[in-house]
Design an enzyme around this catalytic site. Structure first.
Site: not given
Length: 155
Positions: A78-80
């Site tokens: 989940q890079f966000t």
């Protein structure tokens, strides 16, 4: 390294109509690898999550860990979670680790959960468009950042 952990009765992740990973009782873990993270951060975070006492005991107190209850872990990249929203209205994700580095640490983190006694570790598909289904339990949601473990408790 950042993680949002949610205690769940069940969770699954689907990619292109196919279930990539699913668990029953356990933890849904959204994991973000940020620039500069190393295996040391993954080691600390995996050990902490495996032993975090956030499941209820017989007295309905949060007093037992994921490994104590024999629960599973569904780890989803989940890079966000690295979003920087301080300037303007469009988040910046520039602090995220480069994809190759992030994927390597994501895979390593999942391995470390197993090494710390989590019996069933499932994963999403790195960098894929995923649909996540979560049946929350509690709800119990905790945000962890490996940077906190580098600080003195006396600050």
């Amino acid at each position: 390294m950042k993680a949002v952990i949610q205690r769940v009765l069940s969770s699954s992740v689907t990619v292109n109509g196919t279930v990539a990973g699913q668990i029953d009782r356990g933890l849904n873990i959204l994991l973000c690898v940020v620039e500069g993270d190393t295996k040391a951060e993954a080691d600390v975070l995996a050990a902490k999550i495996a032993k975090l006492r956030i499941f209820e005991d017989a007295d309905e107190k949060m007093n037992v860990s994921l490994t104590d209850v024999g629960g599973g872990a569904l780890v989803i990249s989940q890079f966000t979670l690295s979003a920087d929203c301080r300037k303007g209205n469009r988040p910046s994700f520039s602090s995220s680790a480069k994809p190759d580095d992030a994927n390597a640490l994501y895979e390593y983190f999942a391995e470390q959960l197993s090494a710390n006694g989590v019996a069933n570790v499932e994963k999403g598909v790195f960098a894929a468009d995923m649909q996540v289904e979560i049946l929350g339990d509690g709800p119990v949601t905790i945000i962890l950042d490996s940077d906190i473990f580098k600080q003195s408790r006396r600050q």
